[in-house]
Scaffold this active site. Structure first.
Site, PDB file in Angstrom:
ATOM      1  N   ARG A 138       0.855  -1.188   0.000  1.00 50.80           N
ATOM      2  CA  ARG A 138       0.000   0.000   0.000  1.00 50.80           C
ATOM      3  C   ARG A 138       0.889   1.235   0.000  1.00 50.80           C
ATOM      4  O   ARG A 138       2.078   1.176   0.339  1.00 50.80           O
ATOM      5  CB  ARG A 138      -0.898   0.032   1.242  1.00 50.80           C
ATOM      6  CG  ARG A 138      -0.129   0.194   2.555  1.00 50.80           C
ATOM      7  CD  ARG A 138      -1.051   0.646   3.681  1.00 50.80           C
ATOM      8  NE  ARG A 138      -0.394   0.639   4.978  1.00 50.80           N
ATOM      9  CZ  ARG A 138       0.349   1.635   5.469  1.00 50.80           C
ATOM     10  NH1 ARG A 138       0.560   2.728   4.735  1.00 50.80           N
ATOM     11  NH2 ARG A 138       0.887   1.549   6.671  1.00 50.80           N
TER      12      ARG A 138
ATOM     13  N   ASP B 283       9.250   8.794  12.386  1.00 53.42           N
ATOM     14  CA  ASP B 283       8.079   8.576  11.537  1.00 53.42           C
ATOM     15  C   ASP B 283       7.947   9.739  10.553  1.00 53.42           C
ATOM     16  O   ASP B 283       8.738   9.879   9.640  1.00 53.42           O
ATOM     17  CB  ASP B 283       6.839   8.405  12.423  1.00 53.42           C
ATOM     18  CG  ASP B 283       5.665   7.760  11.716  1.00 53.42           C
ATOM     19  OD1 ASP B 283       5.515   7.974  10.501  1.00 53.42           O
ATOM     20  OD2 ASP B 283       4.874   7.056  12.360  1.00 53.42           O
TER      21      ASP B 283
END
Length: 310
Positions: A118, A220
């Site tokens: 994805r 992140d």
């Protein structure tokens, strides 16, 4: 000669908004209407909150695909349509009908759709091209080094390029204030990498390590401020760290929940997304998935818009 910065520290105790996102990500400031939109990848949602009206103004779009990042499109009113990262690639989302349509997929590079993968984070560059990562999707076991970073040109969507291969969790793509450096994060490796970027032709060269994170968490999502500092969320460490253009740790924002995912500038305020902390306890569990806000006294760079051929 660079001026050495003293270490700065902020502490945030309360959330601005708590929607209990499973995986809050991708905050994006909509300056024209003073709103912030952000996604919940796991719950397949896009949330929008008016910063004028406050937390009670949240509007949510529920999709049937993981939505991982959003961007404005040049020449299109973002209140009508925006670009989204969907499972198989880039799509246009009609915010009124809440329907989306793919404009290009990773398969234009790799030859076939791969259900294991994805999209993940991404951003447009000064030329209006979109850089986007992909990674192992949920439900396929441990994340594998089968992802990468792709470059989509809205004028030649059938000729997308795979720029970086063999990544497990590629994350935010960003640019230095003068567009001479492109950064990306490889979260699972706890590293941030840099390329020399040519503003004239958009080419990249001199791939190198910019920062290696020492700690239990994983870097992140991030944003760059006007001075070239990187504000980087650390998943698993209750904090956003501030990294200088020289790759030095010069500050941090302490938060009451553990899994910090990304951030976005709105004026001198930094809005911070988080993910759930179901294995935690107390306030970390209670506030996992909340949106936080803190004034950090500086401003960020405005994002570029994706350019789509007419």
């Amino acid at each position: 000669m660079a001026v050495e910065q003293s270490f700065q520290e902020w502490t945030v105790d309360e959330p601005y908004l708590n929607l209990h996102c499973k995986l809050g990500e991708g905050p994006y400031y909509e300056e024209a209407i003073n709103s912030l939109r952000f996604v919940d990848i796991i719950q397949k949602r896009i949330h929008t909150v008016s910063l004028t009206e406050g937390p009670e103004s949240v509007h949510t779009i529920q999709l049937d695909t993981p939505v991982t990042v959003t961007a404005d499109v040049d020449g299109i009113d973002p209140q009508h349509k925006i670009l989204i990262g969907a499972k198989y690639g880039l799509a246009l989302l009609d915010r009124e009908t809440e329907k989306y349509e793919y404009i290009t997929k990773f398969a234009v590079v790799d030859g076939k759709e791969n259900d294991r993968l994805r999209s993940n984070d991404g951003a447009a560059d000064v030329h209006g091209r979109f850089w986007m990562g992909c990674m192992t999707d949920f439900g396929y076991g441990d994340v594998q080094p089968e992802g990468g970073i792709y470059l989509f040109d809205g004028k030649q969507l059938s000729k997308a390029e795979k720029i970086v291969s063999d990544l497990s969790i590629p994350n935010t793509i960003s640019f230095s204030p003068d567009d001479s450096i492109l950064y990306y994060t490889h979260s699972s490796a706890r590293t941030i990498h840099a390329y020399d970027y040519s503003p004239s032709d958009g080419s990249v060269s001199n791939h190198r390590l910019f920062y290696r994170h020492e700690g239990p968490g994983e870097p992140d999502g991030h944003r760059i401020d006007k001075d070239g500092n990187m504000w980087h969320a650390v998943y698993g460490e209750n904090r956003v760290i501030k990294i200088s253009p020289e790759g030095k740790l010069v500050g941090q924002i302490n938060l009451p929940t553990k899994n910090i995912t990304c951030c976005e500038f709105v004026g001198t305020a930094l809005y911070i997304t988080t993910a759930n902390d179901d294995s935690g306890e107390g306030r970390s569990k209670e506030l996992g998935g909340a949106l936080f806000r803190v004034d950090v006294g500086t401003t960020g760079l405005k994002p570029y818009k994706f350019k789509l051929a007419a």
